[in-house]
Design an enzyme around this catalytic site. Structure first.
Site, PDB file in Angstrom:
ATOM      1  N   SER A 101       0.841  -1.099   0.011  1.00  8.30           N
ATOM      2  CA  SER A 101       0.052  -0.130  -0.054  1.00  8.30           C
ATOM      3  C   SER A 101       0.839   1.171  -0.016  1.00  8.30           C
ATOM      4  O   SER A 101       2.208   1.264   0.193  1.00  8.30           O
ATOM      5  CB  SER A 101      -0.848   0.084   1.350  1.00  8.30           C
ATOM      6  OG  SER A 101      -0.042   0.159   2.390  1.00  8.30           O
ATOM      7  N   SER A 103       1.223   3.580   2.366  1.00  4.11           N
ATOM      8  CA  SER A 103       1.154   4.121   3.609  1.00  4.11           C
ATOM      9  C   SER A 103       2.586   4.731   3.870  1.00  4.11           C
ATOM     10  O   SER A 103       2.502   5.480   5.048  1.00  4.11           O
ATOM     11  CB  SER A 103       0.669   3.141   4.765  1.00  4.11           C
ATOM     12  OG  SER A 103       1.355   1.991   4.944  1.00  4.11           O
ATOM     13  N   LYS A 158       5.867   0.007   9.340  1.00  3.86           N
ATOM     14  CA  LYS A 158       5.870   1.567   9.625  1.00  3.86           C
ATOM     15  C   LYS A 158       7.183   2.135  10.151  1.00  3.86           C
ATOM     16  O   LYS A 158       7.864   1.494  10.246  1.00  3.86           O
ATOM     17  CB  LYS A 158       4.709   1.720  10.752  1.00  3.86           C
ATOM     18  CG  LYS A 158       3.337   1.303  10.369  1.00  3.86           C
ATOM     19  CD  LYS A 158       2.524   1.881   9.170  1.00  3.86           C
ATOM     20  CE  LYS A 158       1.442   1.259   8.945  1.00  3.86           C
ATOM     21  NZ  LYS A 158       0.732   1.667   7.749  1.00  3.86           N
ATOM     22  N   SER A 261      -2.475   6.459   6.656  1.00  5.79           N
ATOM     23  CA  SER A 261      -1.680   5.422   7.289  1.00  5.79           C
ATOM     24  C   SER A 261      -2.431   4.756   8.352  1.00  5.79           C
ATOM     25  O   SER A 261      -2.746   5.677   9.325  1.00  5.79           O
ATOM     26  CB  SER A 261      -0.458   5.615   7.429  1.00  5.79           C
ATOM     27  OG  SER A 261       0.105   4.667   8.391  1.00  5.79           O
TER      28      SER A 261
END
Length: 296
Positions: A101, A103, A158, A261
Site C-alpha cells: 500500500s 502508507s 511502519k 496510514s
C-alpha cells in the site's frame, strides 16, 4: 497455514529423508549395485579382460542404474540442502517483503520489494517468534516490519516514532517526542500515482533521522473516534491530534504518508514480541527498477 510454518515443515521432512538417504537408502543401493556388477563381471570376465568397450560400458550403465536415486528421493532428500539454506536465511538473516500500500509514501512505493533484517533486533525462533538472543532494539526513525496487532497473521510496515518511555504528541501534523518538536523542512508537491492525489512532501528530522513524509492538507490531524480500532489507556485524543505515553516493551508506529496510514494512532502499540525486523534495502520494483537501493 503461514509460509514460515510451511517452510519449517518442508525443512524437517526433507531433512529426515536426507538423513535416511545417507544412513540407509544409499548404502543399500550401493550394496545392490556392487552385487549386480560382481555377477555381471563373473558372467563377462573374458570380454572385460579383453577390454571390450561395449561390455565395459554395459557394466558401468548397470552400476549407474542400480545406484540411482528414485524420483521421490530426488524431490525430498535431494532438495534438503536448498530448502535448509532458504529456511536459515529467511528465519534468521533476511526476509523479503513486498510493499502492498501507499502508507509509507514517499519513502516506500507500492510494488517495492524490500529486504528485512531479521537479526538486528535479536535472534528469534521461527514460527513462534520468541527472542532467544537479544542483540538490539528498534530506534526512533527505523522502518520496521511487524505483526499487525489486530491480526498477527498479517505483516505491517511502519516507522518507529516512539520507543518505551517516550511521550509522543501529534499536533497539527507535527510530531513531538518528549515535548521536543521534530522539525520539518521543505514543502514540495508529491503526486501519489495510485490515488492521483497531490500531497505535501516534507523532510522530517526524527531524533536525528532525516526522512521524507507526506501530508494531505485536506484532512485534519485529529483521529475520528469512530476510526479508532483499539483504545489504549496510555493515549489521549484531542481536537488537534493525540498524546501517548509508550509503555515498556512496546513501540509507537506511524506511516510516512501521515494522513493515509492506519497505524498506532488507530490500534495502539506494537509489542516487542511482534517485531519481524528492520527494513533495509529495496531489491526490486518491476515497475521502476531505478528504485533499487537503500533508503531511510
Amino acid at each position: 497455514m503461514n509460509f514460515p510454518l510451511i517452510l519449517l515443515i518442508l525443512t524437517v521432512v526433507t531433512g529426515i529423508f536426507w538423513v535416511l538417504e545417507r544412513r540407509s537408502f544409499l548404502p543399500a543401493r550401493k550394496a545392490r549395485a556392487d552385487e549386480a556388477v560382481r555377477r555381471f563381471e563373473a558372467d563377462n570376465r573374458e570380454a572385460i579382460d579383453r577390454g571390450e568397450k561395449a561390455v565395459i560400458d554395459a557394466r558401468n550403465d548397470l552400476y549407474a542404474r542400480e545406484i540411482r536415486q528414485p524420483w521421490w528421493l530426488e524431490y525430498t532428500a535431494g532438495l534438503f540442502p536448498v530448502i535448509a539454506i532458504v529456511f536459515f536465511v529467511r528465519s534468521f538473516l533476511f526476509e523479503p517483503f513486498r510493499i502492498p500500500s501507499g502508507s509509507m509514501l514517499p519513502t516506500l512505493h507500492v510494488g517495492d520489494f524490500i529486504l528485512v533484517n531479521k537479526y538486528e533486533y535479536g535472534i528469534r525462533l521461527p514460527v513462534t517468534n520468541w527472542k532467544i538472543i537479544p542483540l538490539g532494539s528498534p530506534q526512533r526513525g527505523d522502518v520496521v516490519v511487524f505483526k499487525y496487532p489486530m491480526d498477527e497473521s498479517v505483516d505491517y510496515i511502519k516507522r518507529v516514532v516512539g520507543v518505551p518511555g517516550d511521550t509522543i504528541e501529534y499536533r497539527n501534523k507535527v510530531v513531538y517526542v518528549n515535548g521536543v518538536e521534530q522539525k520539518q523542512a521543505g514543502h514540495v508537491d508529491f503526486i501519489d500515482t495510485h490515488s492521483h492525489v497531490t500531497l505535501d512532501q516534507r523532510e522530517e528530522n526524527l531524533s536525528g533521522v532525516e526522512h521524507m513524509i507526506a501530508v494531505d492538507g485536506r484532512r485534519p490531524s485529529w483521529v475520528p473516534a469512530q476510526a479508532i480500532l483499539k483504545k489504549v489507556p496510555e493515549c489521549t485524543y484531542t481536537n488537534t491530534g493525540f498524546i501517548c505515553k509508550v509503555p515498556e516493551g512496546k513501540y509507537f508506529m506511524m506511516g510516512d504518508n501521515r494522513d493515509n496510514s492506519e497505524d498506532s494512532r488507530y490500534w495502539g502499540f506494537v509489542d516487542d514480541s511482534s517485531l519481524v525486523g528492520r527494513a533495509t534495502f529495496i531489491w526490486a520494483n518491476f515497475g521502476d527498477m531505478s528504485r533499487i537501493g537503500s533508503f531511510r
